[in-house]
Design an enzyme around this catalytic site. Structure first.
Site, PDB file in Angstrom:
ATOM      1  CG  MET A  98      19.731  -8.903   6.249  1.00 18.22           C
ATOM      2  SD  MET A  98      19.771 -10.692   6.114  1.00 18.22           S
ATOM      3  CE  MET A  98      18.069 -11.043   5.779  1.00 18.22           C
ATOM      4  CG  HIS A 157      14.303  -2.002   6.038  1.00 16.74           C
ATOM      5  ND1 HIS A 157      13.751  -2.560   4.923  1.00 16.74           N
ATOM      6  CD2 HIS A 157      14.879  -3.010   6.731  1.00 16.74           C
ATOM      7  CE1 HIS A 157      13.986  -3.867   4.926  1.00 16.74           C
ATOM      8  NE2 HIS A 157      14.658  -4.171   6.011  1.00 16.74           N
TER       9      HIS A 157
HETATM   10  P1  AMP Z   1      15.954  -7.102   7.689  1.00 10.97           P
HETATM   11  O1  AMP Z   1      16.468  -6.291   6.551  1.00 10.97           O
HETATM   12  O2  AMP Z   1      14.776  -7.967   7.335  1.00 10.97           O
HETATM   13  O3  AMP Z   1      17.046  -7.869   8.409  1.00 10.97           O
HETATM   14  O4  AMP Z   1      15.390  -6.067   8.753  1.00 10.97           O
HETATM   15  C1  AMP Z   1      16.201  -5.054   9.268  1.00 10.97           C
HETATM   16  C2  AMP Z   1      15.487  -4.415  10.414  1.00 10.97           C
HETATM   17  O5  AMP Z   1      14.260  -3.846   9.966  1.00 10.97           O
HETATM   18  C3  AMP Z   1      15.141  -5.419  11.522  1.00 10.97           C
HETATM   19  O6  AMP Z   1      15.361  -4.823  12.786  1.00 10.97           O
HETATM   20  C4  AMP Z   1      13.678  -5.670  11.277  1.00 10.97           C
HETATM   21  O7  AMP Z   1      12.968  -6.069  12.437  1.00 10.97           O
HETATM   22  C5  AMP Z   1      13.216  -4.304  10.793  1.00 10.97           C
HETATM   23  N1  AMP Z   1      11.966  -4.442  10.049  1.00 10.97           N
HETATM   24  C6  AMP Z   1      11.709  -5.259   8.994  1.00 10.97           C
HETATM   25  N2  AMP Z   1      10.423  -5.151   8.621  1.00 10.97           N
HETATM   26  C7  AMP Z   1       9.846  -4.257   9.456  1.00 10.97           C
HETATM   27  C8  AMP Z   1       8.537  -3.720   9.579  1.00 10.97           C
HETATM   28  N3  AMP Z   1       7.546  -4.090   8.787  1.00 10.97           N
HETATM   29  N4  AMP Z   1       8.310  -2.814  10.541  1.00 10.97           N
HETATM   30  C9  AMP Z   1       9.305  -2.418  11.389  1.00 10.97           C
HETATM   31  N5  AMP Z   1      10.565  -2.887  11.320  1.00 10.97           N
HETATM   32  C10 AMP Z   1      10.838  -3.792  10.368  1.00 10.97           C
END
Ligand code: AMP
Length: 282
Positions: free
Chosen positions: A29, A36
């Protein structure tokens, strides 16, 4: 390359496929951080071409959640993606992804009735709908998800199995700040004081690990210890603290006999943060 159009991204991928290239996909997102980035780096290593989506998906936010406030900076995100070596950054408009008369729901039952699913009604329907759209548009070989959203990983794996998507789901480890706080786009909401208070999440998980390392196997005792650790932080309000089976997410209250997921959700001020550890029992 920054691509908004569904047709254009399909054409690019068709071309790659005609050249026999493999495709990795990282859905996000935006407001990209090192968490990410770790997913994208792994995807770049393991595939010939990588697509990252940057899309703040309206259907996964509840009516009183932070959809409007969610941080958006596509130029900065694009620079991060380019630096890592992502080939296409897919940024569709919500109006082109969702038809006004859309009628399809992708609902995974059971796994979504607990944890964030019960606290955020409809959240996983929104996640599954958008991820299945992206899977259909991009048709990657591998898709990368962070273990930070452990329930999301379990739900997406089940969706891939149930709907016969020919895609390998690759879970990636949680990336943390040096002091232990799990990286999150929502950390941007935290004030200086809240940022310090937010350390209670990783601290309580570290404590749980220490208790398990010493041989404790009673889940209720473990939960009670974590709850009393978190309530000592005045800025924290507990949403849930759980010990669950790491595969099917069912709650464990008695003896821990195999690998468990310990997921927590805690409000720090108005910001809801999640974190977890998996504890392997050999
Ligand atoms: P989001 O933008 O929050 O929807 O996250 C996108 C992807 O990045 C999802 O698969 C999350 O689980 C992953 N993600 C977010 N924060 C972390 C983190 N601290 N460590 C590893 N992966 C992450």
């Amino acid at each position: 390359m920054l691509v908004e159009s569904i047709k254009e991204v399909r054409n690019i991928i068709k071309q790659w496929r005609s050249e026999g290239l493999s495709v990795g996909f990282v859905p996000t997102m935006g407001a990209l951080h090192d968490g990410h980035q770790s997913l994208m780096e792994r995807a770049v290593l393991e595939n010939d071409r990588v697509v990252t989506s940057v899309f703040v998906n309206p259907t996964q936010f509840g009516p009183n959640e932070d959809f409007e406030a969610y941080p958006r900076d596509i130029n900065k995100d694009y620079e991060v993606c380019k630096k890592v070596g992502v080939h296409v950054v897919f940024t569709p408009q919500a109006e082109t992804l969702y038809f006004p008369d859309k009628s399809t729901t992708v609902h995974i039952s059971g796994l979504t009735d607990v944890l964030c699913g019960s606290k955020r009604p409809g959240h996983f329907d929104g996640v599954c709908l958008v991820v299945s759209k992206f899977f259909n548009i991009i048709q990657p070989d591998k898709a990368y998800f962070g273990q930070k959203d452990a329930q999301q990983v379990a739900v997406i794996k089940r969706m891939v199995q149930d709907l016969n998507f020919d895609i390998e789901v690759v879970p990636c480890p949680i990336v943390r700040e040096p002091d232990g706080l799990a990286k999150s786009s929502r950390n941007l909401y935290l004030s200086h004081e809240e940022r310090k208070a937010a350390l209670v999440l990783s601290r309580s998980l570290e404590m749980a690990k220490g208790i398990l390392d010493k041989g404790e196997r009673n889940a209720s005792i473990l939960k009670a210890a974590m709850l009393s650790c978190i309530i000592q932080e005045p800025m924290a309000k507990i949403d849930y603290v759980e010990v669950v089976d790491s595969e099917d997410l069912h709650s464990i209250n008695g003896e821990i006999t195999r690998s468990v997921l310990i997921p927590i959700a805690v409000y720090i001020g108005k910001t809801r943060l999640i974190d977890n550890i998996i504890y392997e029992i050999s």
